[in-house]
Scaffold this motif. Structure first.
Motif, PDB file in Angstrom:
ATOM      1  N   LYS A 178       0.825  -1.211   0.000  1.00  0.00           N
ATOM      2  CA  LYS A 178       0.000   0.000   0.000  1.00  0.00           C
ATOM      3  C   LYS A 178       0.865   1.269   0.000  1.00  0.00           C
ATOM      4  N   THR A 179       0.250   2.353  -0.419  1.00  0.00           N
ATOM      5  CA  THR A 179       0.963   3.632  -0.545  1.00  0.00           C
ATOM      6  C   THR A 179       0.694   4.552   0.639  1.00  0.00           C
ATOM      7  N   LYS A 223       4.812   1.872   0.281  1.00  0.00           N
ATOM      8  CA  LYS A 223       5.386   2.589  -0.866  1.00  0.00           C
ATOM      9  C   LYS A 223       5.148   4.079  -0.634  1.00  0.00           C
ATOM     10  N   ASP A 277       4.742   8.019  -1.684  1.00  0.00           N
ATOM     11  CA  ASP A 277       4.461   9.019  -2.724  1.00  0.00           C
ATOM     12  C   ASP A 277       4.542  10.365  -2.008  1.00  0.00           C
ATOM     13  N   LEU A 290      -7.751   6.206  -4.521  1.00  0.00           N
ATOM     14  CA  LEU A 290      -6.826   5.113  -4.148  1.00  0.00           C
ATOM     15  C   LEU A 290      -7.384   4.333  -2.957  1.00  0.00           C
ATOM     16  N   HIS A 291      -7.977   5.084  -2.012  1.00  0.00           N
ATOM     17  CA  HIS A 291      -8.595   4.445  -0.835  1.00  0.00           C
ATOM     18  C   HIS A 291      -9.718   3.506  -1.285  1.00  0.00           C
ATOM     19  N   ALA A 308      -9.992   2.058  -4.049  1.00  0.00           N
ATOM     20  CA  ALA A 308      -9.402   0.923  -4.775  1.00  0.00           C
ATOM     21  C   ALA A 308      -8.634  -0.018  -3.840  1.00  0.00           C
ATOM     22  N   GLY A 309      -8.485   0.402  -2.576  1.00  0.00           N
ATOM     23  CA  GLY A 309      -7.808  -0.449  -1.580  1.00  0.00           C
ATOM     24  C   GLY A 309      -6.292  -0.402  -1.648  1.00  0.00           C
ATOM     25  N   THR A 310      -5.745   0.637  -2.264  1.00  0.00           N
ATOM     26  CA  THR A 310      -4.284   0.689  -2.431  1.00  0.00           C
ATOM     27  C   THR A 310      -3.613   1.782  -1.588  1.00  0.00           C
ATOM     28  N   LEU A 311      -4.396   2.475  -0.757  1.00  0.00           N
ATOM     29  CA  LEU A 311      -3.849   3.569   0.056  1.00  0.00           C
ATOM     30  C   LEU A 311      -3.777   3.176   1.529  1.00  0.00           C
TER      31      LEU A 311
END
Ligand code: CA2
Length: 149
Positions: free
Chosen positions: A2-3, A45, A47, A67-68, A70-73
């Motif tokens: 996750k970012t 990760k 940013d 992003l949240h 999409a589950g990637t934050l």
């Protein structure tokens, strides 16, 4: 992986060049390095961004919301600089996104001028951190990682 999105607002590009008694001598590039190290230690990760423009910061919060969804934050660490004390637009952008957002300040804003004591962001933030100098950034990343488990 996750970012962790680290956003910096107006004038923070000047870090390390003026007012060292308030903000220390580290530059924004040094802060990015601290964040890189902390993210690597916590499996995140990084940013890392800075803008002097309120609308661009609003756009980045909207991007974080996507992003949240999409589950990637993992979350956002946000030093909004002086917009902290003025921006209903940033409050509105954060509210309702569902993102985990940590409001961060390098200095202890409560020990400074009265106009820095009010934050439009705090009611929309998950947590608030101030007064740890630039070490607040890696500490906030550790906090984000701890909240994610
Ligand atoms: O303590 C913080 O991190 C602040 O968010 C910094 C903002 C200030 O308006 C907030 O009240 C507290 C100011 C950022 C400007 O940073 C500079 C750094 C070095 C030289 C000049 C400005």
């Amino acid at each position: 992986m996750k970012t962790a999105l680290v956003l910096n607002g107006p004038n923070l590009n000047l870090l390390g060049t003026r007012e060292p008694a308030v903000y220390g001598s580290a530059t924004l590039a040094d802060v990015e390095q601290l964040c890189e190290k902390a993210c690597a230690a916590h499996g995140l990760k990084l940013d890392f961004r800075q803008s002097n423009h309120e609308g661009e910061l609003v756009d980045w919060i909207h991007e974080a919301g996507r992003l949240h969804a999409a589950g990637t934050l993992a979350g956002v660490i946000f030093n909004a600089g002086a917009y902290t004390h003025t921006s209903i637009a940033l409050h509105d952008a954060i509210k309702g996104t569902g993102i985990t957002l940590i409001e961060l300040h390098i200095s202890n804003v409560h020990a400074r001028e009265a106009f820095r004591h009010h934050s439009y962001l705090s009611p929309a933030a998950k947590a608030v951190m101030c007064g740890f100098g630039v070490q607040g950034y890696p500490l906030a990343i550790a906090g984000l990682a701890a909240m994610a488990v």
